[in-house]
Design a protein around this motif. Structure first.
Motif, PDB file in Angstrom:
ATOM      1  N   GLY A   1      -4.986  -5.275   1.908  1.00  0.00           N
ATOM      2  CA  GLY A   1      -5.391  -5.248   3.314  1.00  0.00           C
ATOM      3  C   GLY A   1      -5.238  -3.869   3.916  1.00  0.00           C
ATOM      4  N   ASN A   2      -4.174  -3.157   3.523  1.00  0.00           N
ATOM      5  CA  ASN A   2      -3.935  -1.811   4.017  1.00  0.00           C
ATOM      6  C   ASN A   2      -5.032  -0.849   3.586  1.00  0.00           C
ATOM      7  OD1 ASN A   2      -1.810   0.260   5.103  1.00  0.00           O
ATOM      8  ND2 ASN A   2      -2.442   1.046   3.111  1.00  0.00           N
ATOM      9  N   ILE A   3      -5.494  -0.968   2.335  1.00  0.00           N
ATOM     10  CA  ILE A   3      -6.539  -0.076   1.819  1.00  0.00           C
ATOM     11  C   ILE A   3      -7.844  -0.271   2.575  1.00  0.00           C
ATOM     12  CG2 ILE A   3      -7.996   0.387  -0.191  1.00  0.00           C
ATOM     13  CD1 ILE A   3      -5.531  -0.222  -1.932  1.00  0.00           C
ATOM     14  N   VAL A   4      -8.233  -1.520   2.792  1.00  0.00           N
ATOM     15  CA  VAL A   4      -9.499  -1.817   3.478  1.00  0.00           C
ATOM     16  C   VAL A   4      -9.468  -1.304   4.920  1.00  0.00           C
ATOM     17  CG1 VAL A   4     -11.014  -3.656   4.297  1.00  0.00           C
ATOM     18  CG2 VAL A   4      -9.987  -3.811   2.019  1.00  0.00           C
ATOM     19  N   LEU A   5      -8.418  -1.667   5.652  1.00  0.00           N
ATOM     20  CA  LEU A   5      -8.336  -1.276   7.059  1.00  0.00           C
ATOM     21  C   LEU A   5      -8.093   0.216   7.215  1.00  0.00           C
ATOM     22  CD1 LEU A   5      -6.236  -4.294   8.356  1.00  0.00           C
ATOM     23  CD2 LEU A   5      -8.673  -3.900   8.671  1.00  0.00           C
ATOM     24  N   GLY A   6      -7.312   0.796   6.290  1.00  0.00           N
ATOM     25  CA  GLY A   6      -7.066   2.234   6.352  1.00  0.00           C
ATOM     26  C   GLY A   6      -8.331   3.047   6.152  1.00  0.00           C
ATOM     27  N   SER A   7      -9.226   2.573   5.293  1.00  0.00           N
ATOM     28  CA  SER A   7     -10.501   3.271   5.071  1.00  0.00           C
ATOM     29  C   SER A   7     -11.340   3.275   6.354  1.00  0.00           C
ATOM     30  CB  SER A   7     -11.280   2.604   3.937  1.00  0.00           C
ATOM     31  OG  SER A   7     -10.538   2.632   2.730  1.00  0.00           O
ATOM     32  N   ILE A   8     -11.360   2.137   7.039  1.00  0.00           N
ATOM     33  CA  ILE A   8     -12.089   2.059   8.315  1.00  0.00           C
ATOM     34  C   ILE A   8     -11.509   3.053   9.315  1.00  0.00           C
ATOM     35  CG2 ILE A   8     -12.638   0.563  10.273  1.00  0.00           C
ATOM     36  CD1 ILE A   8     -12.582  -1.807   8.308  1.00  0.00           C
ATOM     37  N   ASN A   9     -10.193   3.107   9.372  1.00  0.00           N
ATOM     38  CA  ASN A   9      -9.520   3.992  10.330  1.00  0.00           C
ATOM     39  C   ASN A   9      -9.849   5.454  10.070  1.00  0.00           C
ATOM     40  OD1 ASN A   9      -7.753   4.848  12.364  1.00  0.00           O
ATOM     41  ND2 ASN A   9      -6.058   5.004  10.940  1.00  0.00           N
ATOM     42  N   ILE A  10      -9.889   5.859   8.802  1.00  0.00           N
ATOM     43  CA  ILE A  10     -10.205   7.254   8.477  1.00  0.00           C
ATOM     44  C   ILE A  10     -11.615   7.612   8.934  1.00  0.00           C
ATOM     45  CG2 ILE A  10     -10.643   8.842   6.565  1.00  0.00           C
ATOM     46  CD1 ILE A  10      -8.237   7.635   5.147  1.00  0.00           C
ATOM     47  N   PHE A  11     -12.565   6.694   8.764  1.00  0.00           N
ATOM     48  CA  PHE A  11     -13.930   6.950   9.231  1.00  0.00           C
ATOM     49  C   PHE A  11     -13.964   7.108  10.758  1.00  0.00           C
ATOM     50  CE2 PHE A  11     -15.290   5.093   5.083  1.00  0.00           C
ATOM     51  CZ  PHE A  11     -16.073   6.169   4.671  1.00  0.00           C
ATOM     52  N   VAL A  12     -13.163   6.307  11.462  1.00  0.00           N
ATOM     53  CA  VAL A  12     -13.111   6.425  12.923  1.00  0.00           C
ATOM     54  C   VAL A  12     -12.510   7.767  13.331  1.00  0.00           C
ATOM     55  CG1 VAL A  12     -12.084   5.475  15.025  1.00  0.00           C
ATOM     56  CG2 VAL A  12     -12.996   3.932  13.293  1.00  0.00           C
ATOM     57  N   ILE A  13     -11.454   8.203  12.634  1.00  0.00           N
ATOM     58  CA  ILE A  13     -10.836   9.493  12.934  1.00  0.00           C
ATOM     59  C   ILE A  13     -11.847  10.623  12.735  1.00  0.00           C
ATOM     60  CG2 ILE A  13      -9.080  11.148  12.185  1.00  0.00           C
ATOM     61  CD1 ILE A  13      -7.937   8.846  13.763  1.00  0.00           C
ATOM     62  N   LEU A  14     -12.618  10.553  11.658  1.00  0.00           N
ATOM     63  CA  LEU A  14     -13.646  11.570  11.414  1.00  0.00           C
ATOM     64  C   LEU A  14     -14.701  11.559  12.512  1.00  0.00           C
ATOM     65  CD1 LEU A  14     -14.089  11.182   7.539  1.00  0.00           C
ATOM     66  CD2 LEU A  14     -12.900  13.015   8.770  1.00  0.00           C
ATOM     67  N   PHE A  15     -15.036  10.367  13.009  1.00  0.00           N
ATOM     68  CA  PHE A  15     -15.984  10.267  14.124  1.00  0.00           C
ATOM     69  C   PHE A  15     -15.419  10.937  15.371  1.00  0.00           C
ATOM     70  CE2 PHE A  15     -16.884   7.950  18.058  1.00  0.00           C
ATOM     71  CZ  PHE A  15     -18.240   8.211  18.197  1.00  0.00           C
TER      72      PHE A  15
ATOM     73  N   SER B   1      -0.195   0.728  10.071  1.00  0.00           N
ATOM     74  CA  SER B   1       1.127   1.323  10.273  1.00  0.00           C
ATOM     75  C   SER B   1       2.193   0.247  10.459  1.00  0.00           C
ATOM     76  CB  SER B   1       1.116   2.267  11.485  1.00  0.00           C
ATOM     77  OG  SER B   1       0.807   1.566  12.669  1.00  0.00           O
ATOM     78  N   THR B   2       1.809  -0.851  11.119  1.00  0.00           N
ATOM     79  CA  THR B   2       2.760  -1.949  11.304  1.00  0.00           C
ATOM     80  C   THR B   2       3.067  -2.631   9.974  1.00  0.00           C
ATOM     81  OG1 THR B   2       1.905  -2.312  13.544  1.00  0.00           O
ATOM     82  CG2 THR B   2       3.207  -4.077  12.572  1.00  0.00           C
ATOM     83  N   ILE B   3       2.050  -2.816   9.144  1.00  0.00           N
ATOM     84  CA  ILE B   3       2.277  -3.381   7.811  1.00  0.00           C
ATOM     85  C   ILE B   3       3.255  -2.496   7.037  1.00  0.00           C
ATOM     86  CG2 ILE B   3       1.195  -3.747   5.551  1.00  0.00           C
ATOM     87  CD1 ILE B   3      -1.285  -4.733   7.003  1.00  0.00           C
ATOM     88  N   ALA B   4       3.034  -1.183   7.099  1.00  0.00           N
ATOM     89  CA  ALA B   4       3.913  -0.250   6.380  1.00  0.00           C
ATOM     90  C   ALA B   4       5.352  -0.359   6.875  1.00  0.00           C
ATOM     91  CB  ALA B   4       3.395   1.168   6.553  1.00  0.00           C
ATOM     92  N   ILE B   5       5.523  -0.475   8.176  1.00  0.00           N
ATOM     93  CA  ILE B   5       6.867  -0.582   8.744  1.00  0.00           C
ATOM     94  C   ILE B   5       7.524  -1.895   8.340  1.00  0.00           C
ATOM     95  CG2 ILE B   5       8.113  -0.873  10.924  1.00  0.00           C
ATOM     96  CD1 ILE B   5       6.162   1.275  12.066  1.00  0.00           C
ATOM     97  N   PHE B   6       6.748  -2.975   8.332  1.00  0.00           N
ATOM     98  CA  PHE B   6       7.299  -4.260   7.913  1.00  0.00           C
ATOM     99  C   PHE B   6       7.578  -4.305   6.408  1.00  0.00           C
ATOM    100  CE2 PHE B   6       5.344  -6.570  11.770  1.00  0.00           C
ATOM    101  CZ  PHE B   6       6.527  -6.396  12.473  1.00  0.00           C
TER     102      PHE B   6
END
Length: 593
Positions: free
Chosen positions: A198-212, A336-341
């Protein structure tokens, strides 16, 4: 009667001395640690993705607006860069210790093995709490952005019907963030592999948003926002840059996630150091580019504290872009919340395994191999913080615990580097007997190599004409004189930093200059003295270059940033540590294994 009184006094003194010594008792490297309770299933890509997910959350979407508006202004760019450098120095120290001590618990384990029990407990106690605060601030930030979408309808309704007193608390409870946290707890409790996917899928989306965000922000860039806006590029001066750096350190703490998953990594000796270096390099570049984009796009004094990116796009009339930013915020807070948990329950797991916390934290689910009770307790704490505190209040909690831990980790690297290799054979017990080629090579090297000279003065110096000046060091065990010299160096440089921070108005006086010269000179002499001792360079794992200078520079930066934190941050830090010490002396001290 006098004789009996003397005996009683001696017994009391011996008991007190024994208890004081027990406070710094260290876990032996020869202690066999069972590492088969957690599931080994993470590869290099998984570990790197977890680290990226942990970093690309609180830093970008939560603390950026607060630091720009209240602390640094456009110079947040420098703050992010300095925070990245400081984190890089700490990360390489983590990388070496992960290779030497491949057990879950990260900084807690490193400190316990190297410096002693009470220091290990305090490090674990502070890192666990600070990560919980980070998760809560992410949940609050998500709720406040949703509130922005509703034109503050949610806030107005909650303040009217379910108000909180404000002040150190929020003005209303956050139930949206609470629901989000419950969802994250459920996912993490289902198993480390599903959390990683789940982290990999959502993290990939987040990186694309940051680049935008970076591309759109640079498209609307206006250099006048750095030069003609009130205050210019440094509206709060260089002290604001340092204060911002101290807060933004928490944006880089994804390496704690990597270091806490060593028992779940298939090849921790290779993958953990690589994941640390790859993820930190990517994150630093993204943070600097994002901060450049937003401060060029909008004047720093018009950037929203709670929702900087969505508000910036609204000011440019790009309302459609707000939805893209919201997707990025949701995915980043989620990862980030998943990572903290993942991190906090494993800290509690490691501390309970050593007897410093209650045994129930050490239990794992037989099917998922996850410390479920620790995950639930962590989730409950995060939910309480999220409900009752605002983002600005939560952000003030951040950084000091991580800086505290990083300081101890850097000290550990220097101490272990100047101790005999034969004392650092870390023993683990695993149910999986199939070791990788890298692990087999490590074990072979550990069995063949032995270094009896580490921690003693170099032979070339002893036989030189200056050798007589160093013979007094031979009556101490290897590494002991080096450790004392390190403490002296830290004491002198701490005095210098305290003088610069609180006595800068006297910087042109003769006594200030003389004291500074003495303190800096004594620091450099202590470090040069350490160089006369033999280092332990055995083993094939990652090694920090230029020891003791790089770890010591990390110590200096961390202490400097801690001195520049808000007074109330120190007050909260003190209160939290008093509570931790009560638990330690009432339970942990007597139950330690």
């Amino acid at each position: 009667i006098v004789s009996e009184k003397r005996k009683i006094c001696r017994l009391i003194i011996n008991k007190v001395a024994s208890d004081v010594t027990a406070l710094v008792r260290k876990k032996s490297f020869s202690t066999e640690v069972s590492t088969d309770q957690l599931r080994r299933c993470l590869r290099l890509f998984d570990v790197t993705a977890l680290s990226l997910g942990a970093m690309l959350g609180v830093g970008i979407y939560v603390t950026t607006g607060t630091v720009i508006h209240n602390t640094s202004g456009p110079s947040v760019i420098i703050s992010y860069l300095l925070a990245g450098i400081a984190s890089g120095l700490s990360a390489v120290c983590y990388a070496e210790l992960c290779a030497r001590i491949p057990a879950t618990g990260s900084a807690y384990q490193f400190t316990y093995f190297t410096l002693g029990e009470i220091w290990g407990f305090l490090v674990g106690w502070n890192v666990a709490f600070e990560h919980a605060v980070g998760a809560a601030s992410g949940g609050r930030a998500l709720a406040e952005v949703i509130d922005e979408f509703s034109n503050h309808t949610i806030r107005n309704y909650m303040e009217k019907h379910v108000p909180l007193p404000g002040g150190i608390l929020a003005s209303y409870p956050d139930f949206i963030g609470t629901a989000f946290m419950i969802l994250c707890v459920g996912l993490v409790a289902s198993g480390i592999k599903s959390s990683s996917t789940g982290n990999i899928v959502l993290g990939s989306i987040n990186i694309f948003v940051i680049l935008f965000i970076i591309c759109a922000g640079l498209h609307y860039a206006d250099i006048r926002n750095w030069t003609e806006v009130k205050g210019g590029f440094f509206p709060y001066g260089f002290s604001g840059v340092l204060s911002g750096t101290a807060v933004l350190i928490f944006s880089y703490v994804g390496y704690e996630v990597v270091a806490s998953t060593t028992e779940e990594s298939i090849n921790p000796g290779r993958d953990v150091p690589l994941a640390l270096l790859i993820s930190l390099s990517i994150i630093t570049v993204l943070y600097v580019l994002t901060s450049i984009a937003i401060t060029l796009m909008v004047p720093w004094n018009k950037i929203s504290v709670t929702a900087p990116f969505t508000n910036a796009f609204q000011q440019k009339g790009l309302n459609w872009a707000v939805y893209i930013v919201f997707i990025g915020l949701a995915t980043s807070v989620f990862t980030s919340t998943i990572a903290i948990f993942i991190v906090v329950p494993r800290y509690l797991f490691a501390m309970a395994r050593d007897g410093l916390l209650w045994p129930i934290f050490h239990k794992v689910n037989e099917r998922t191999k996850v410390p479920v009770f620790g995950t639930i307790v962590c989730g409950s704490l995060v939910i309480l913080l999220d409900i009752f505190f605002s983002v600005s209040q939560l952000v003030e909690f951040l950084a000091i615990g991580q800086l505290f831990a990083c300081t101890f980790v850097s000290i550990c690297v220097i101490r272990l580097r100047y101790e005999p290799y034969e004392n650092q054979r870390f023993s683990t017990k695993r149910d999986d007997k199939r070791l990788s080629n890298f692990e087999e090579e490590n074990l072979l090297l550990e069995g063949l190599k032995n270094d009896h000279e580490a921690g003693l003065v170099k032979e070339s110096i002893l036989i030189s004409k200056f050798g007589s000046y160093f013979k007094w060091t031979q009556k101490y065990r290897p590494g002991q004189v080096v450790f004392y010299s390190l403490i002296v160096a830290i004491a002198f440089i701490s005095g210098e930093m305290f003088l610069l921070t609180y006595g800068s108005r006297y910087s042109e006086t003769w006594w200030f200059i003389i004291i500074s010269i003495i303190l800096v000179t004594c620091t450099l002499l202590s470090l040069c003295f350490i160089l006369t001792f033999e280092q332990n360079t055995q083993g094939s794992g990652f090694k920090v270059p230029f020891v003791p200078f790089i770890p010591f520079l990390s110590i200096v930066i961390n202490l400097w940033l801690m001195l520049n934190l808000h007074v109330m941050t120190w007050v909260r830090f003190g209160i939290w540590n008093v509570l931790g010490l009560l638990i330690y002396f009432l339970y942990s001290f007597s139950h330690s294994k």
